[in-house]
Design a protein around this motif. Structure first.
Motif, PDB file in Angstrom:
ATOM      1  N   THR A 120       0.581  -1.237  -0.023  1.00  0.00           N
ATOM      2  CA  THR A 120      -0.150   0.120   0.002  1.00  0.00           C
ATOM      3  C   THR A 120       0.785   1.156   0.010  1.00  0.00           C
ATOM      4  O   THR A 120       0.877   2.383  -0.548  1.00  0.00           O
ATOM      5  N   THR A 121       2.043   1.136   0.841  1.00  0.00           N
ATOM      6  CA  THR A 121       2.837   2.380   0.967  1.00  0.00           C
ATOM      7  C   THR A 121       3.508   2.779  -0.407  1.00  0.00           C
ATOM      8  O   THR A 121       3.419   3.793  -0.819  1.00  0.00           O
ATOM      9  N   LEU A 122       3.873   1.609  -1.342  1.00  0.00           N
ATOM     10  CA  LEU A 122       4.521   1.673  -2.645  1.00  0.00           C
ATOM     11  C   LEU A 122       3.272   2.254  -3.618  1.00  0.00           C
ATOM     12  O   LEU A 122       3.589   3.154  -4.471  1.00  0.00           O
ATOM     13  N   LEU A 123       2.192   1.848  -3.370  1.00  0.00           N
ATOM     14  CA  LEU A 123       0.947   2.218  -4.287  1.00  0.00           C
ATOM     15  C   LEU A 123       0.815   3.595  -4.101  1.00  0.00           C
ATOM     16  O   LEU A 123       0.466   4.510  -5.127  1.00  0.00           O
TER      17      LEU A 123
ATOM     18  N   VAL B  97       3.521   5.935  -5.800  1.00  0.00           N
ATOM     19  CA  VAL B  97       3.202   5.653  -7.212  1.00  0.00           C
ATOM     20  C   VAL B  97       2.125   6.707  -7.665  1.00  0.00           C
ATOM     21  O   VAL B  97       2.251   7.808  -8.607  1.00  0.00           O
ATOM     22  N   GLY B  98       0.963   6.814  -6.794  1.00  0.00           N
ATOM     23  CA  GLY B  98      -0.022   7.501  -7.271  1.00  0.00           C
ATOM     24  C   GLY B  98      -0.171   9.027  -6.493  1.00  0.00           C
ATOM     25  O   GLY B  98      -1.325   9.666  -6.803  1.00  0.00           O
ATOM     26  N   GLY B  99       1.073   9.270  -5.839  1.00  0.00           N
ATOM     27  CA  GLY B  99       1.172  10.746  -5.401  1.00  0.00           C
ATOM     28  C   GLY B  99       0.277  11.071  -4.092  1.00  0.00           C
ATOM     29  O   GLY B  99      -0.023  12.275  -4.076  1.00  0.00           O
ATOM     30  N   LEU B 100      -0.125   9.997  -3.557  1.00  0.00           N
ATOM     31  CA  LEU B 100      -0.823  10.151  -2.279  1.00  0.00           C
ATOM     32  C   LEU B 100       0.144  10.345  -1.199  1.00  0.00           C
ATOM     33  O   LEU B 100      -0.023  11.032  -0.079  1.00  0.00           O
ATOM     34  N   ASP B 101       1.471   9.941  -1.344  1.00  0.00           N
ATOM     35  CA  ASP B 101       2.744   9.902  -0.515  1.00  0.00           C
ATOM     36  C   ASP B 101       3.741  10.171  -1.263  1.00  0.00           C
ATOM     37  O   ASP B 101       3.805  10.288  -2.361  1.00  0.00           O
ATOM     38  N   THR B 102       4.895  10.768  -0.544  1.00  0.00           N
ATOM     39  CA  THR B 102       5.977  10.936  -1.139  1.00  0.00           C
ATOM     40  C   THR B 102       7.221  10.221  -0.563  1.00  0.00           C
ATOM     41  O   THR B 102       7.278   9.710   0.620  1.00  0.00           O
ATOM     42  N   PRO B 103       8.157   9.739  -1.136  1.00  0.00           N
ATOM     43  CA  PRO B 103       9.193   8.764  -0.888  1.00  0.00           C
ATOM     44  C   PRO B 103      10.412   9.630   0.018  1.00  0.00           C
ATOM     45  O   PRO B 103      10.417  10.993  -0.072  1.00  0.00           O
ATOM     46  N   THR B 104      10.887   8.861   1.050  1.00  0.00           N
ATOM     47  CA  THR B 104      12.096   9.501   1.938  1.00  0.00           C
ATOM     48  C   THR B 104      13.085   9.923   0.986  1.00  0.00           C
ATOM     49  O   THR B 104      13.735  10.783   1.093  1.00  0.00           O
ATOM     50  N   SER B 105      13.304   8.874  -0.127  1.00  0.00           N
ATOM     51  CA  SER B 105      14.318   8.905  -1.219  1.00  0.00           C
ATOM     52  C   SER B 105      13.967   8.343  -2.389  1.00  0.00           C
ATOM     53  O   SER B 105      12.804   7.244  -2.599  1.00  0.00           O
ATOM     54  N   GLY B 106      14.366   8.425  -3.595  1.00  0.00           N
ATOM     55  CA  GLY B 106      14.078   7.966  -5.003  1.00  0.00           C
ATOM     56  C   GLY B 106      12.982   8.885  -5.427  1.00  0.00           C
ATOM     57  O   GLY B 106      12.537  10.042  -5.082  1.00  0.00           O
TER      58      GLY B 106
END
Length: 237
Positions: free
Chosen positions: A60-63, A66-75
């Motif tokens: 879920t975190t990765l999805l 990808v969908g812009g609901l969350d931002t990665p710590t890096s990458g």
């Protein structure tokens, strides 16, 4: 897989989703939770890709990243060559209104609205004229096999039918990418198989790319590609 720079003769980039060394950590120090660890993958246009893994593996975190609901710590994540990670909040919101749509395990339908009204919500938000909106809604209900249930409310529909309405609603804006998070999680195995077959039909009928998270092995077998997460780390089967 080919690099994300490959393109069709019409100029469209062949790879729609390009995730590059994506990591997401919640908290700090010894209590930090590393939900996703250096995930890199691509999904081609017109593919149905399955994201496998047990509960808590980071799907879920990765999805959401990808969908812009969350931002990665890096990458970073690119969709159609656009860097979603670098977008301000408003731009990511607009992305989800025109390029990316979500389907969730819980259906997320509005109880007091009919199936047709639920499907038409994104079109209302987009200001689509009523005649055009009604035509699109009728087409999508037919695509998902519910053209005879347009006036029924969610509590008058089975779980599988409600998920079909949710899929039709997600397709309303003609997205390039459809992200489905355990869309069969609340359904029995046969209904789940039918929903996965429907997603395959959607890929062909609507020309959409699908990234679906599921732990169901039967559904993995129906995907063009399976990406597996284990403790936040990604590997292809």
């Amino acid at each position: 897989m080919t690099p994300s720079g490959d393109a069709h003769a019409d100029g469209l980039v062949d790879v729609l989703v390009d995730a590059r060394q994506v990591s997401r950590t919640f908290g700090q120090g010894h209590t930090a939770v590393h939900a996703v660890r250096g995930a890199s993958f691509t999904v081609r246009r017109g593919q149905l890709a399955a994201l496998a893994g047990r509960s808590g593996s980071g799907k879920t975190t990765l999805l959401n990243i990808v969908g812009g609901l969350d931002t990665p710590t890096s990458g970073e994540v690119l969709i159609g060559g656009r860097n979603v990670t670098a977008m301000p909040l408003r731009e990511r919101t607009l992305l989800r209104r025109s390029v990316v749509s979500f389907i969730f395990q819980s259906f997320g339908l509005i109880p007091m609205l009919s199936a047709a009204e639920n499907v038409g919500i994104p079109l209302r938000i987009a200001g689509v004229p009523r005649a055009e909106r009604d035509e699109r809604v009728a087409l999508l209900l037919a695509v998902v096999g519910l053209d005879g249930h347009a006036r029924q409310q969610p509590n008058e529909l089975s779980g599988g039918q409600q998920q079909r309405v949710a899929i039709a609603r997600a397709l309303a804006i003609r997205p390039e990418l459809l992200i489905a998070d355990e869309p069969t999680g609340q359904l029995d195995s046969e209904t789940g198989r039918q929903i996965m077959q429907l997603l395959r039909t959607v890929v062909a009928a609507e020309g959409v790319t699908v990234l679906v998270a599921t732990h169901d092995q039967v559904l993995h077998d129906m995907a063009d590609e399976v990406l597996e997460l284990e403790d936040g780390r990604l590997a292809r089967r």
